[in-house]
Design an enzyme around this catalytic site. Structure first.
Site, PDB file in Angstrom:
ATOM      1  N   ASP A  81       9.272   2.021   0.661  1.00 48.03           N
ATOM      2  CA  ASP A  81       8.286   2.756   1.816  1.00 48.03           C
ATOM      3  C   ASP A  81       8.077   2.354   2.985  1.00 48.03           C
ATOM      4  O   ASP A  81       7.440   1.557   3.680  1.00 48.03           O
ATOM      5  CB  ASP A  81       7.013   2.087   0.976  1.00 48.03           C
ATOM      6  CG  ASP A  81       5.520   2.876   1.118  1.00 48.03           C
ATOM      7  OD1 ASP A  81       5.886   3.817   2.689  1.00 48.03           O
ATOM      8  OD2 ASP A  81       4.859   2.725   0.578  1.00 48.03           O
ATOM      9  N   LYS A  92       3.398  10.015   8.744  1.00 47.61           N
ATOM     10  CA  LYS A  92       3.413   9.525   9.675  1.00 47.61           C
ATOM     11  C   LYS A  92       3.774  10.320  10.566  1.00 47.61           C
ATOM     12  O   LYS A  92       3.176  11.021  11.021  1.00 47.61           O
ATOM     13  CB  LYS A  92       2.792   8.344   9.101  1.00 47.61           C
ATOM     14  CG  LYS A  92       2.218   7.727   8.479  1.00 47.61           C
ATOM     15  CD  LYS A  92       1.438   5.908   8.827  1.00 47.61           C
ATOM     16  CE  LYS A  92       0.469   5.911   7.514  1.00 47.61           C
ATOM     17  NZ  LYS A  92      -0.601   6.132   8.233  1.00 47.61           N
ATOM     18  N   PHE A 105       0.768  -0.973  -0.435  1.00 46.63           N
ATOM     19  CA  PHE A 105      -0.139   0.246   0.008  1.00 46.63           C
ATOM     20  C   PHE A 105       0.813   1.368  -0.249  1.00 46.63           C
ATOM     21  O   PHE A 105       2.388   1.243   1.051  1.00 46.63           O
ATOM     22  CB  PHE A 105      -0.859  -0.270   1.026  1.00 46.63           C
ATOM     23  CG  PHE A 105      -1.998   1.393   1.361  1.00 46.63           C
ATOM     24  CD1 PHE A 105      -3.118   1.373   0.546  1.00 46.63           C
ATOM     25  CD2 PHE A 105      -1.757   2.479   2.160  1.00 46.63           C
ATOM     26  CE1 PHE A 105      -4.089   2.443   0.233  1.00 46.63           C
ATOM     27  CE2 PHE A 105      -2.217   3.390   1.682  1.00 46.63           C
ATOM     28  CZ  PHE A 105      -3.411   3.676   1.253  1.00 46.63           C
TER      29      PHE A 105
HETATM   30  C1  LIG Z   1       3.068   2.104   3.543  1.00 48.61           C
HETATM   31  C2  LIG Z   1       2.788   3.269   3.424  1.00 48.61           C
HETATM   32  N1  LIG Z   1       2.553   4.130   2.200  1.00 48.61           N
HETATM   33  C3  LIG Z   1       1.973   5.339   1.962  1.00 48.61           C
HETATM   34  C4  LIG Z   1       0.801   5.727   3.000  1.00 48.61           C
HETATM   35  C5  LIG Z   1       0.243   7.053   2.000  1.00 48.61           C
HETATM   36  O1  LIG Z   1       0.214   7.851   3.186  1.00 48.61           O
HETATM   37  P1  LIG Z   1      -0.843   9.257   3.246  1.00 48.61           P
HETATM   38  O2  LIG Z   1      -1.952   9.007   3.835  1.00 48.61           O
HETATM   39  O3  LIG Z   1      -0.030   9.929   3.858  1.00 48.61           O
HETATM   40  O4  LIG Z   1      -1.207   9.917   2.058  1.00 48.61           O
HETATM   41  C6  LIG Z   1       0.456   5.001   3.454  1.00 48.61           C
HETATM   42  C7  LIG Z   1      -0.853   5.675   4.616  1.00 48.61           C
HETATM   43  O5  LIG Z   1      -1.015   4.262   5.383  1.00 48.61           O
HETATM   44  C8  LIG Z   1       1.001   3.668   4.139  1.00 48.61           C
HETATM   45  O6  LIG Z   1       0.696   2.834   4.545  1.00 48.61           O
END
Ligand SMILES: Cc1ncc(COP(=O)(O)O)c(C=O)c1O
Length: 416
Positions: free
Chosen positions: A226, A255, A141
């Site tokens: 990520d 985050k 994700f």
């Molecule tokens: C692993 C990961 N990457 C990217 C994102 C996307 O982040 P945002 O919601 O701040 O755009 C999330 C959000 O939950 C995530 O858990």
């Protein structure tokens, strides 16, 4: 049972919001460390932390202080001028990681977009314009923008939004032979989460991550991590990759970086960032002085070895308690997963039922794929609060095992 006025107001107010969230009918008026005060009068132990965001807890005095002090000095100037607060945070992040250069964003998805652009651009300026494809793992994700839903590759997030953004190839999670086959002369980079959060706290072993690095090096692809969810101390390391011998070329963080102040970062090596010449990328808000002041304080507080050692200790304590619960209530809980304070409890009944019962018992958690309940307490949680959380989960486990769930006790949700 009468419905509290705040709840009625919430339901009416939500008529004007996009209906894209299935929101729980609860709201909060105040936060304090590991606790949230509900508009319903309940006091909730926060093992959700706004989905791995408020690592330093709610209303952290040093963060409130820096926010107020910076707020009185300067909020925003554009990236057309030098921003000393940005230079300071970039220096700090580079000192603590593999990186030499940082680009600041506002959200995780934007940091991933920056990472993808940086990888493609590097290949372009290095004489390989055909290398633009990004290989990802199923279950990953990476956000909700058009490019990041294509990167995640999940049909349920792609449906109805037109043709998926081109240039992404997905291989089964953990299948490194498939990864090697998918990395070709058109691959710019491999993008992965060291621990998949959304799809149920699925970890990639250090050994596998080393093999991924080898495949990337052999095939001329970059490695993008990520660490939007795993970063900023969540796994007991400043970034999860730091528990392995692998270093990425590019990393996305968000985050926990602002503890709730919207800020994100794309970290890269000098060589890779060099392709992002003036005019190739930009952001109005990214890296403004207010965000930078808060995030610098977060990095100073979390990026400290003694703090991280304690996160690991607390993670082991919580994990041991969860394993004992899973052994005791095997009809409710099947397995414990994760690292540090990024933990998951695979449930036997539907995870949504377990999360609702936990909330009724004054414990907030997050549901994930694979029927996993995500437990993401703040990194500053005390041992007593860990025990309190385990006690609340035990009550849920007991009720689920005796199939009393419809009437699960709400005794733990003290009114204040
Ligand atoms: C692993 C990961 N990457 C990217 C994102 C996307 O982040 P945002 O919601 O701040 O755009 C999330 C959000 O939950 C995530 O858990």
């Amino acid at each position: 049972m009468s419905v509290p006025a705040e709840v009625t107001a919430l339901a009416e107010g939500s008529d004007h919001l996009f209906p894209c969230f299935s929101r729980a009918d609860v709201s909060f008026t105040q936060g304090d460390g590991a606790w949230l005060h509900g508009a319903d009068g309940g006091r909730y132990l926060d093992f959700a932390t706004g989905i791995a965001v408020t690592g330093l807890g709610h209303s952290h005095p040093e963060l409130v202080d820096i926010l107020v002090r910076q707020g009185m000095k300067l909020w925003h100037v554009s990236n057309a001028v030098r921003i000393p607060e940005q230079e300071e945070l970039a220096g700090l992040l580079c000192e603590k990681t593999f990186a030499d250069r940082i680009f600041f964003n506002n959200s995780g998805a934007e940091a991933i977009e920056t990472a993808i652009k940086t990888a493609r651009r590097h290949q372009f300026v290095s004489g390989s314009p055909a290398r633009y494809r990004i290989v990802t793992f199923e279950g990953g994700f990476h956000g909700r923008t058009l490019a990041t839903i294509a990167a995640g590759g999940r049909p349920k997030y792609l449906e109805g939004f037109g043709p998926p953004t081109a240039g992404f190839d997905t291989v089964p999670f953990g299948d490194l032979d498939a990864l090697a086959r998918a990395c070709t002369a058109t691959t710019a980079a491999v993008l992965l989460e060291p621990i998949q959060g959304e799809s149920g706290i699925r970890s990639m072993s250090a050994y596998d991550l080393e093999r991924v690095r080898e495949i990337c090096d052999r095939q001329g692809a970059l490695l993008i991590l990520d660490e939007v969810q795993t970063g900023i101390g969540r796994t007991g390391h400043f970034f999860a990759y730091q528990a392995t011998s692998v270093a990425p070329d590019i990393l996305a963080a968000a985050k926990g970086l602002g503890n709730g102040f919207p800020v994100a970062a794309c970290l890269a090596t000098e060589k890779v960032a060099a392709g992002m010449t003036p005019g190739t990328h930009g952001s109005t808000f990214g890296g403004n002085p207010l965000a930078m002041a808060v995030a610098s304080k977060v990095v100073r507080l979390v990026g400290n070895e003694a703090f991280l050692v304690d996160v690991r200790r607390k993670g082991e304590r919580l994990r041991a308690g969860l394993e004992a619960l899973a052994a005791e209530y095997s009809e409710a809980f099947a397995e414990v997963r994760g690292e540090g304070l990024l933990l998951g409890l695979r449930c036997v009944p539907p995870v949504a039922v377990v999360a609702t019962a936990a909330r009724a018992n004054g414990l907030l958690s997050v549901v994930a794929g694979d029927n996993v309940l995500r437990l993401l307490p703040p990194l500053i949680i005390s041992d007593a609060e860990i025990e309190e959380g385990l006690m609340r989960l035990r009550q849920v486990g007991r009720a689920l095992s005796s199939r009393e769930i419809a009437g699960v006790s709400v005794g733990g949700n003290k009114r204040v």
